[in-house]
Design an enzyme around this catalytic site. Structure first.
Site, PDB file in Angstrom:
ATOM      1  N   VAL A  14       0.828  -1.201   0.000  1.00 53.66           N
ATOM      2  CA  VAL A  14       0.000   0.000   0.000  1.00 53.66           C
ATOM      3  C   VAL A  14       0.862   1.249   0.000  1.00 53.66           C
ATOM      4  O   VAL A  14       1.821   1.361   0.772  1.00 53.66           O
ATOM      5  CB  VAL A  14      -0.925   0.034   1.244  1.00 53.66           C
ATOM      6  CG1 VAL A  14      -1.795   1.267   1.233  1.00 53.66           C
ATOM      7  CG2 VAL A  14      -1.775  -1.218   1.313  1.00 53.66           C
ATOM      8  N   CYS A  15       0.512   2.176  -0.877  1.00 53.31           N
ATOM      9  CA  CYS A  15       1.099   3.516  -0.842  1.00 53.31           C
ATOM     10  C   CYS A  15      -0.021   4.500  -1.141  1.00 53.31           C
ATOM     11  O   CYS A  15      -1.176   4.111  -1.252  1.00 53.31           O
ATOM     12  CB  CYS A  15       2.281   3.651  -1.793  1.00 53.31           C
ATOM     13  SG  CYS A  15       1.886   3.559  -3.531  1.00 53.31           S
ATOM     14  N   SER A  16       0.297   5.752  -1.281  1.00 57.47           N
ATOM     15  CA  SER A  16      -0.758   6.744  -1.441  1.00 57.47           C
ATOM     16  C   SER A  16      -1.500   6.579  -2.760  1.00 57.47           C
ATOM     17  O   SER A  16      -2.710   6.736  -2.817  1.00 57.47           O
ATOM     18  CB  SER A  16      -0.219   8.159  -1.288  1.00 57.47           C
ATOM     19  OG  SER A  16       0.816   8.388  -2.211  1.00 57.47           O
ATOM     20  N   GLN A  50      -4.007   3.538  -1.051  1.00 56.16           N
ATOM     21  CA  GLN A  50      -4.602   3.434   0.285  1.00 56.16           C
ATOM     22  C   GLN A  50      -6.123   3.488   0.218  1.00 56.16           C
ATOM     23  O   GLN A  50      -6.817   2.726   0.886  1.00 56.16           O
ATOM     24  CB  GLN A  50      -4.033   4.551   1.171  1.00 56.16           C
ATOM     25  CG  GLN A  50      -4.552   4.568   2.577  1.00 56.16           C
ATOM     26  CD  GLN A  50      -5.715   5.521   2.763  1.00 56.16           C
ATOM     27  OE1 GLN A  50      -5.880   6.477   2.021  1.00 56.16           O
ATOM     28  NE2 GLN A  50      -6.519   5.274   3.761  1.00 56.16           N
ATOM     29  N   GLY A  83      -0.521   3.837  -5.131  1.00 54.78           N
ATOM     30  CA  GLY A  83      -0.298   2.507  -5.678  1.00 54.78           C
ATOM     31  C   GLY A  83       0.756   2.463  -6.766  1.00 54.78           C
ATOM     32  O   GLY A  83       1.003   1.420  -7.353  1.00 54.78           O
TER      33      GLY A  83
END
Length: 100
Positions: free
Chosen positions: A6-8, A38, A10
């Site tokens: 997960v990142c801000s 996220q 993707g």
């Protein structure tokens, strides 16, 4: 095993996903690894065995862990050095260790 990174948005984790898939294949490990923004993770909570959070959004770990709690899904921040060097083997090992 299903692993979610997960990142801000993707995007930054998508390169790492590919490295992790290569490491899993080399080890003969059956792993489904995907990157999610996220905001999109909530649509996949029932499907994943472990959630790894990008170090740049480590502040989201508590929020994600709370949402993952009903599913008993472990949540951890990706090792910063492994993330920075795109060390798929090390991040895969981190995910596997969380499922044990």
């Amino acid at each position: 095993m299903k692993i979610a990174l997960v990142c801000s948005a993707g995007m930054s984790t998508s390169m790492l996903v590919q490295k992790m898939r290569e490491a899993a294949a080399a080890q003969g490990l059956e792993a489904h690894i995907d990157a999610y923004a996220q905001a999109d993770l909530k649509n996949h909570m029932e499907d994943v065995d472990v959630i790894l959070v990008g170090p740049q959004v480590r502040y989201l770990k508590g929020q994600i862990a709370k949402k993952a709690e009903p599913y008993n899904t472990p949540v951890e921040v990706i090792d910063q050095m492994a993330y920075g060097t795109m060390n798929g083997e090390k991040v895969l090992a981190q995910a596997v260790a969380l499922t044990k």
